[in-house]
Design an enzyme around this catalytic site. Structure first.
Site, short mmCIF file in Angstrom:
data_model
loop_
_atom_site.label_atom_id
_atom_site.label_comp_id
_atom_site.label_asym_id
_atom_site.label_seq_id
_atom_site.Cartn_x
_atom_site.Cartn_y
_atom_site.Cartn_z
N ASP A 47 49.20 38.33 38.90
CA ASP A 47 49.32 38.30 37.44
C ASP A 47 49.73 39.67 36.92
O ASP A 47 49.94 39.85 35.72
CB ASP A 47 48.04 37.78 36.77
CG ASP A 47 46.85 38.70 36.95
OD1 ASP A 47 46.93 39.65 37.76
OD2 ASP A 47 45.82 38.47 36.27
N SER A 48 49.91 40.65 37.83
CA SER A 48 50.56 41.92 37.47
C SER A 48 51.95 41.63 36.92
O SER A 48 52.55 42.48 36.25
CB SER A 48 50.64 42.84 38.69
OG SER A 48 51.12 42.13 39.83
N ASP A 86 48.06 33.92 41.90
CA ASP A 86 46.96 34.63 41.23
C ASP A 86 46.55 33.86 39.97
O ASP A 86 47.39 33.63 39.09
CB ASP A 86 47.48 36.02 40.84
CG ASP A 86 46.39 37.05 40.74
OD1 ASP A 86 45.23 36.72 41.04
OD2 ASP A 86 46.72 38.20 40.37
N LYS A 116 44.16 33.22 44.27
CA LYS A 116 43.27 34.38 44.21
C LYS A 116 42.62 34.40 42.83
O LYS A 116 43.28 34.02 41.84
CB LYS A 116 44.07 35.67 44.43
CG LYS A 116 43.22 36.93 44.23
CD LYS A 116 43.96 38.19 44.64
CE LYS A 116 44.80 38.79 43.54
NZ LYS A 116 44.08 39.12 42.30
N GLU A 118 39.59 36.81 40.34
CA GLU A 118 38.85 38.07 40.25
C GLU A 118 37.37 37.83 39.97
O GLU A 118 37.03 36.88 39.26
CB GLU A 118 39.43 38.93 39.11
CG GLU A 118 40.87 39.35 39.34
CD GLU A 118 41.44 40.19 38.20
OE1 GLU A 118 40.69 40.57 37.27
OE2 GLU A 118 42.66 40.47 38.25
N GLU A 185 40.03 46.40 45.31
CA GLU A 185 40.94 47.27 44.53
C GLU A 185 40.22 48.48 44.00
O GLU A 185 39.19 48.37 43.32
CB GLU A 185 41.58 46.47 43.37
CG GLU A 185 42.49 47.36 42.52
CD GLU A 185 43.43 46.62 41.58
OE1 GLU A 185 43.48 45.37 41.62
OE2 GLU A 185 44.12 47.31 40.80
O1 KIV Z 1 48.07 40.96 40.19
C1 KIV Z 1 48.21 41.65 41.21
O2 KIV Z 1 49.29 42.10 41.56
C2 KIV Z 1 47.01 41.94 41.98
C3 KIV Z 1 47.12 42.97 43.08
C4 KIV Z 1 47.05 44.30 42.44
C5 KIV Z 1 46.10 42.79 44.11
O3 KIV Z 1 45.99 41.38 41.75
#
Ligand code: KIV
Length: 308
Positions: A47-48, A86, A116, A118, A185
């Site tokens: 989600d970056s 994510d 994934k 958090e 992280e």
């Molecule tokens: O969103 C993302 O790119 C991430 C990585 C920094 C692990 O969660």
């Protein structure tokens, strides 16, 4: 030699053999294809995306639909790596059933192999429900960007003995709940190493030192494509923002000077076909008007040309 598709089992096997796992982010087809060809183990559609592609200040505005669209593009480019989608902010925090449905969308619509999310102990029930639905889950603890306002900024986590202990407990709780791997992280190197040694599942570090079982970076940081800031833990392998600007300046200069497109960039037409076209237009103009009207139109064109 053709590579075999990475799965959660090959991920685990790499940890057991002591082979570092390689992971990077991708959000589009060309990047996924380049990563596939380079031989990466896993791709995270992170989600970056919100910050490095969509230009938001944080990852919070990213939606499920954004993530699915970009997951589909990555899937088209990458067949071999393990693909992890994510889960964006509010796709899993409010309700466990909604979290399972959203996780399922990543597999059904996005073509991902895993998801994934958090958080530590507070997401254990959610992780368990998603894993019970047959969806592999990667955890993510330490600096969790979706909690940026709670954490007070992008800062290293687990620096005190008490905070490190909580991280270790969270890591164990996530493994117990069914995670196949955990991202660590921005945590101190010895803490990440200790967690990696204590867990059976592989840890993937970002800003967590070399003691993790694998490493991940945001591809736009590694390529020098994201100009706003670069975390200290990033190693830049290219300066693509500068390289893009150089290419754009060269294009603008070429067009302005009339040197692009050149003959090699244009399609010629056979003399006979061109002559036939002109003759046909003379007899019956393409706009349906008769030859007299064409004369007027032509004289206007000639007039305009002579004004140039
Ligand atoms: O969103 C993302 O790119 C991430 C990585 C920094 C692990 O969660």
């Amino acid at each position: 030699m053709e590579r075999k598709k990475m799965t959660v089992l090959t991920f685990q096997a790499k940890k057991e053999r002591g082979e570092p796992i390689t992971m990077l982010t991708a959000y589009d087809y060309p990047t996924a294809l380049a990563l596939e060809e380079a031989g990466i183990d896993a791709i995270l559609v992170g989600d970056s995306l919100g910050m490095v592609v969509l230009g938001y200040e944080t990852t919070l505005p990213v939606t499920m639909d954004d993530m699915i669209r970009h997951s589909q593009a990555v899937r088209r480019g990458a067949k071999t790596p393990l693909l992890i989608g994510d889960m964006p902010f509010l796709a899993y925090q409010a309700d466990v059933a909604e979290a399972v449905r959203n996780a399922g969308r990543f597999l059904k619509e996005g073509g991902m192999d895993a998801v994934k999310l958090e958080g530590g102990r507070e997401v254990v029930a959610t992780v368990r429900a998603i894993a019970d639905a047959g969806i592999p889950v990667m955890g993510h603890i330490g600096l969790t960007p979706q909690s940026i306002h709670k954490l007070g900024g992008f800062r290293t986590q687990g620096k005190t003995a008490a905070a490190a202990r909580r991280l270790i407990e969270d890591a164990h709780a996530l493994e117990e709940a069914g995670c196949f791997s955990i991202v660590l992280e921005s945590v101190p190197e010895p803490v990440a190493r200790l967690i990696s040694q204590r867990l059976h599942i592989p840890t993937i570090g970002i800003g967590a030192g070399p003691g993790c079982d694998g490493q991940v970076l945001v591809t736009h940081d590694l390529l020098g494509l994201f100009d706003r800031f670069t975390p200290r833990f990033v190693k830049r392998y290219a300066e693509l923002h500068a390289e893009m600007k150089r290419a754009f300046h060269a294009y603008i200069a070429d067009v302005a000077a009339g040197t692009f497109p050149g003959p090699e960039n244009s399609t010629p037409m056979g003399e006979a076909e061109w002559t036939a076209l002109l003759a046909e237009l003379e007899a019956a103009p393409a706009n349906g008007r008769g030859p007299a009207a064409l004369d007027v139109a032509e004289s206007q064109v000639v007039g305009r040309r002579s004004n140039i």
